[in-house]
Structure formats: C-alpha cells, structure tokens
Design an enzyme around this catalytic site. Structure first.
Site, short mmCIF file in Angstrom:
data_model
loop_
_atom_site.label_atom_id
_atom_site.label_comp_id
_atom_site.label_asym_id
_atom_site.label_seq_id
_atom_site.Cartn_x
_atom_site.Cartn_y
_atom_site.Cartn_z
CD GLU A 200 -4.65 1.44 -7.47
OE1 GLU A 200 -5.35 0.73 -6.27
OE2 GLU A 200 -3.78 1.95 -7.52
CB THR B 146 -6.28 6.39 -1.58
OG1 THR B 146 -6.15 6.92 0.31
CG2 THR B 146 -6.96 6.38 -2.20
CE LYS C 121 7.49 -9.73 4.80
NZ LYS C 121 7.20 -8.66 5.49
N GLY D 1 -3.54 -4.66 -5.86
CA GLY D 1 -3.42 -5.75 -4.81
C GLY D 1 -2.25 -3.97 -3.53
N GLY E 253 -8.60 7.70 -8.73
CA GLY E 253 -10.24 8.46 -8.53
C GLY E 253 -10.10 9.49 -7.45
CG MET F 160 -0.15 2.93 8.82
SD MET F 160 0.57 4.13 9.15
CE MET F 160 0.49 5.19 7.14
CG HIS G 21 6.75 -33.34 23.17
ND1 HIS G 21 7.77 -31.99 23.75
CD2 HIS G 21 7.39 -34.37 22.91
CE1 HIS G 21 9.28 -32.49 23.96
NE2 HIS G 21 9.17 -33.93 23.29
C1 LIG Z 1 8.52 -3.45 2.82
C2 LIG Z 1 6.81 -3.58 3.40
C3 LIG Z 1 6.66 -4.43 3.82
C4 LIG Z 1 5.55 -5.03 4.78
N1 LIG Z 1 5.09 -5.73 5.27
C5 LIG Z 1 4.05 -6.24 5.98
C6 LIG Z 1 3.26 -7.04 6.04
O1 LIG Z 1 4.51 -8.05 6.57
N2 LIG Z 1 2.89 -8.01 7.31
C7 LIG Z 1 1.95 -6.60 7.70
O2 LIG Z 1 0.69 -6.69 7.98
N3 LIG Z 1 1.68 -4.94 6.21
C8 LIG Z 1 3.13 -5.04 5.78
N4 LIG Z 1 3.11 -3.63 5.25
C9 LIG Z 1 2.02 -2.36 5.44
C10 LIG Z 1 0.88 -2.68 4.05
O3 LIG Z 1 1.66 -3.15 3.05
C11 LIG Z 1 -0.40 -1.77 4.68
O4 LIG Z 1 -0.59 -1.90 5.72
C12 LIG Z 1 -1.74 -2.19 3.62
O5 LIG Z 1 -0.75 -2.25 2.58
C13 LIG Z 1 -2.12 -0.79 3.42
O6 LIG Z 1 -3.54 -1.60 2.33
P1 LIG Z 1 -4.41 0.05 2.07
O7 LIG Z 1 -5.51 -1.00 0.81
O8 LIG Z 1 -4.77 0.09 3.32
O9 LIG Z 1 -3.07 0.29 1.24
P2 LIG Z 1 -2.46 0.19 0.01
O10 LIG Z 1 -2.08 -1.16 0.76
O11 LIG Z 1 -0.98 1.73 0.58
O12 LIG Z 1 -3.33 0.42 -1.56
C14 LIG Z 1 -4.01 1.28 -1.61
C15 LIG Z 1 -4.14 1.64 -2.50
O13 LIG Z 1 -4.54 2.76 -3.41
C16 LIG Z 1 -4.07 3.39 -4.28
N5 LIG Z 1 -4.42 4.57 -4.59
C17 LIG Z 1 -3.71 5.62 -4.40
N6 LIG Z 1 -4.76 7.11 -4.13
C18 LIG Z 1 -6.01 6.69 -5.60
C19 LIG Z 1 -6.16 7.25 -6.27
N7 LIG Z 1 -6.69 8.35 -5.85
N8 LIG Z 1 -7.06 6.19 -7.17
C20 LIG Z 1 -7.15 5.32 -7.19
N9 LIG Z 1 -5.89 4.22 -6.62
C21 LIG Z 1 -5.41 5.15 -6.45
C22 LIG Z 1 -2.89 3.01 -4.69
O14 LIG Z 1 -2.48 3.01 -6.22
C23 LIG Z 1 -2.15 1.77 -4.17
O15 LIG Z 1 -2.15 0.66 -5.04
C24 LIG Z 1 4.23 -3.63 4.48
C25 LIG Z 1 4.69 -2.55 4.20
C26 LIG Z 1 6.23 -2.41 3.84
C27 LIG Z 1 6.06 -0.83 2.98
#
Ligand SMILES: Cc1cc2nc3c(=O)[nH]c(=O)nc-3n(C[C@H](O)[C@H](O)[C@H](O)COP(=O)(O)OP(=O)(O)OC[C@H]3O[C@@H](n4cnc5c(N)ncnc54)[C@H](O)[C@@H]3O)c2cc1C
Length: 464
Positions: A33, A142, A51, A39, A114, A318, A443
C-alpha cells in the site's frame, strides 16, 4: 527476494479483505500500500469519513427540529474542528484495526507503491528504496480516484473533489455541487445541514442516475424540503476565479441559453475513474477497457496468467462491499474453492436523509427490456413507526416477475440502507414477494413497510 503465494497491490476494502481471506486459507500473503495508511478510499477519504460527517451534521440539524417533540433547545453552536477531529479519530482507529487484523492473520504489510515489472514479480518503491517480491499470484486492487472535467482544475481549496469536501476548515457560504449522484448528494447534505447554501447542478433532468426514477423523485422532493437546491439539465462549461469567489458558467441542456452561478466553493462529484498508473500494465500486456478499467474473467484473472484484479479498478459498481465480495471470491478461487459474487444483488445506498437504497432492476430497465413485471409500493406515511419518529418521507417499492420472483427493490426513507438487507437476502435466495409478505415482521417497525410493499405487489396491502 522474499516469495509469497499472493501479493496484493492496494490495501482498500478489496485488497485488504482478499489478503486476510487468502491468509486464512493458508497462503503466504503480502499487501502493498502506497498511501501511508491501509483501508483505501473507503476508510481514508470515502465511506467512513463521509458517514461520520453525515452523522454529526444530522445531529446538529436535528436540534432545530426538537420543538415538535416538546423539547426546547438553546441555540446550538458548531465546533467544526472538533467535528472533523471526531471523524479523523474514527478513521485512525479503524486503520489501526486493519493493521491488527493483518498481524493476527500473518499478512505482511509492505509500504510503498507497487508495480509489476514482469509476471511473478512485484516491485515496491518505498521511502527507503525499491524492494522486489516474488509472487506466485499477483492481485491488483488499486481502486479509484475522483474524476474531473476538462478545463476544471481541482485545487482542493476552492474547487474540491470529495477528498477536499471532507476536510473543509470552514462552512462555505455557497457550495455548488456538480453532479447529483451519491457522493454529491451526501456531501451536499453534510454542508447544507451545517449552514451552507447548497446548489446541486446536474447535467441530466433527474437526480441519482441509474436509480429507479420514481424513488429518485421522492428523494429529490425530500432533499429539497431539507434545504438542497437543484438545478437540473445544466452543463458546467467553466469556472472563473475572481476576487469575490467563483463564477460558474452553465449551459441549459437542449436549450439555447446559458446561465452563471456564484459560489465560494465548488465540489466536483461527477464520478470516479480507475487507478492503474505506474503499475506497468501496458508493458505487461494487461488489457484495459476504453474507460481504463482492467478487464477480468469470471475468476478475476486479467489477460496475463497469474495476474488478477478486483474492486473499483475493474468494471462493475464502484462500492466497498462489492470490492470486498470480489476479494473474498478471488482468494477462495486461488485456494481452489468455489468463490462466487452475485452481482445482480449488490445493493447501493445513498446515506442522505432520507436514505436511498436500491437493488436489482429499476422500473425503467424492466420497461426497456420489455420484461413483464408487477410492482408494489408502500409509503412510509402509512407506517406507524415512521409516524412515531416523524420520518414519513419516502416509500418502499418492489418489482417482481408475475410469479412473484423479486427482480428489484428500491427504498427512499429513513434507515432504507438497513431495510434493503431483507430484500437482498430474499432476491439472492429466490424468495418471492408472497414469501416476504407472509413473514412475520415486528410491530411497530419500518420493516413492516417492506412487507406491505410485497403485499401491495399481490394486490392485498392492508394499510394502504
Ligand atoms: C466520498 C465517498 C464516499 C463513499 N461512500 C461509500 C459508501 O457509503 N459505501 C460504499 O460501498 N462505497 C462508498 N464509496 C466507494 C468506496 O470507497 C470504493 O468503492 C471502495 O473504496 C473501493 O475499494 P477498492 O479496494 O477497490 O479501492 P480503494 O478503496 O480505492 O483502495 C485502493 C488502494 O490502493 C492503493 N494503491 C493504488 N495504487 C497503488 C500502487 N501502485 N501501489 C500500492 N498501493 C496502491 C491506494 O492508495 C488505495 O489505498 C465512497 C467513495 C467516496 C469517495
């Protein structure tokens, strides 16, 4: 070079959950990461901080509605720094929780960015140089980042993405939100509740594109009642910065006219795009689609053997829980088990007041596909628990095949995000509207509106 069964790139809900599940199944796992905290978007700049602020701002807004309950409240004051501090502490504590889970499950956290110089090798560029890891399997998780519009420069000071809008030091006077999707509405309502004038500008002639149109209309009416202003059918063509703030140029869609709008802050919430830069995908031969998402097959494998991808950087909704489901299924398949994600029953929730929850097909989709369907609806106004708590806006709507098989469900109303869970389970397990309607619901409870909507689909609602 240290060797692992699985190296996960990205520690968001997709990546960290996949890493833990793979470790539970006996694999040696590393999670790489780059952002300095685990997270991902969800925990650091997405689901959780939004939230936290929605909850705090709801409590603040509620104080002005206590008179109806016979409660007098001296004028409430706002300590925004303390509110932000609470949000940051929640994020910090949850991040530490994941670090603990990694230790407990034996996942190595490797800090740095990475890339994949060749199949089977992950290069990590960290603060103390580069490290090479040998990976029998590599999982790209990512995630995504906010998208912008051409010619609009997001500086996170005046022109904000969701990240900037989660960390303002002062309540704006006039916040213009570009995009009436989930993120724009949630963050718009946060700042509206804290005292900002908030105008939501949307290109389409409706809010929440993709949600059921009837339910989105109910949501728009309720959000308007709570203070949000909507300007629909308008395209942002530019933002000028002046001494007095920002001047937005808008084009009326389908009409030959333009307008201007003044604001001190603008939130650009038009969607998110996948993050894949720096991974070396082109050189590796990993195929992406025209919008930059990594193409995967049913087993999450990319076009390169041994390289997998999940979550926001792949096509599909997403959402954090979708990324988590991907992560678990992918890890289980790598361990030779039968991982599976039922994408038709991934719910989506907008955590505004009222909440908007959606599942499966919308009425528009069924109509367009020429599918035969029956529909049932129940307004919260007729639900006794909603009347007691004063949360009467909105309705539960179910869509089913003529034989009662649930095809979709949509809720606008208080706790809609929790109420949808019953229908997610019903739809996933093939439970019909008849069976939900014949299930005893406590209820007085909001859940009775779900039962009544199912009864209504059968033409036998009791309380409507
Ligand atoms: C304001 C906001 C509110 C949201 N609210 C909700 C909600 O209420 N409910 C819901 O279901 N979804 C919500 N989402 C969407 C949710 O956050 C994403 O769908 C979710 O985080 C996707 O998970 P992921 O693991 O695919 O990617 P991400 O959470 O984006 O995590 C990817 C991680 O990879 C890391 N990374 C990227 N490239 C590299 C690399 N080359 N090397 C090492 N690390 C790397 C990044 O730093 C990041 O930490 C919200 C999004 C936003 C912006």
């Amino acid at each position: 070079m240290k060797s692992y069964d699985l190296v996960v790139i990205g520690g968001g809900p997709g990546g960290y959950v996949a890493a833990i599940r793979a470790a539970q199944l006996g694999m040696s796992v590393a999670c790489v990461e780059g952002r300095g905290a685990i997270g991902g978007t969800c925990l650091n700049v997405g689901c959780i901080p939004s939230k936290a602020l929605l909850t705090s701002s709801a409590k603040f807004a509620e104080l002005s509605q206590m008179a109806a309950h016979g409660i007098g409240v001296e004028s409430a004051t706002l300590d925004l720094a303390a509110m932000m501090g609470r949000k940051d502490k929640i994020v910090g504590d949850l991040t530490k929780g994941i670090a603990y889970l990694f230790k407990k499950n034996g996942v190595d956290l490797i800090e740095g960015w990475g890339s994949i110089p060749e199949p089977g090798v992950v290069k990590v560029s960290g603060s103390d140089g580069n490290t090479l890891l040998s990976a029998a399997n590599t999982l790209i998780a990512t995630g995504s980042e906010p998208a912008s519009l051409p010619g609009i420069d997001i500086d996170e000071t005046d022109i904000l993405s969701s990240t900037g809008a989660l960390a303002l030091a002062q309540v704006p006077q006039h916040l213009v939100v570009i995009g009436a999707g989930v993120i724009g509405l949630e963050l718009g309502q946060v700042w509206s509740r804290l005292g900002a004038k908030v105008t939501v500008v949307e290109y389409l002639d409706r809010i929440l594109p993709g949600n059921d149109g009837e339910i989105a209309k109910l949501a728009q009416r309720a959000l308007t009642k709570r203070g949000l202003k909507f300007q629909l059918g308008r395209k942002l063509t530019g933002i000028e910065r002046g001494a007095d703030g920002l001047k937005l140029s808008l084009e009326r869609v389908g009409k030959d006219s333009t307008e201007t709008l003044e604001a001190d802050k603008v939130l650009v919430a038009i969607g998110r795009r996948p993050v894949t830069r720096g991974l070396g995908l082109d050189a590796l031969g990993v195929a992406t689609n025209s919008r930059g998402f990594i193409e995967v097959n049913d087993a999450f494998m990319t076009s390169v053997q041994g390289v997998y991808a999940i979550g926001d950087c792949t096509p599909g909704p997403m959402l954090a829980h979708k990324a988590e489901e991907d992560g678990v299924a992918c890890a289980e398949m790598l361990a030779g088990k039968a991982g599976h994600v039922e994408y038709n029953t991934v719910p989506g929730v907008v955590y505004t007041d009222p909440e908007v929850a959606s599942l499966g097909a919308t009425e528009e989709v069924l109509k367009e596909a020429g599918t035969d369907y029956i529909t049932g609806k129940f307004n919260f106004m007729a639900n006794s628990r909603a009347r007691s708590s004063g949360e009467t806006d909105g309705a539960v709507k179910v869509l089913a095949a003529p034989d009662g098989t649930i095809l979709g469900a949509h809720i606008c109303g208080a706790h809609g995000g929790d109420l949808i869970a019953e229908l997610v389970l019903a739809m996933t397990k093939g439970v019909s509207v008849e069976e939900v309607a014949r299930t005893c619901h406590a209820h007085p409870a909001l859940g009775e509106a779900v039962k009544e909507a199912c009864l209504d689909a059968l033409g036998r609602a009791i309380h409507a």
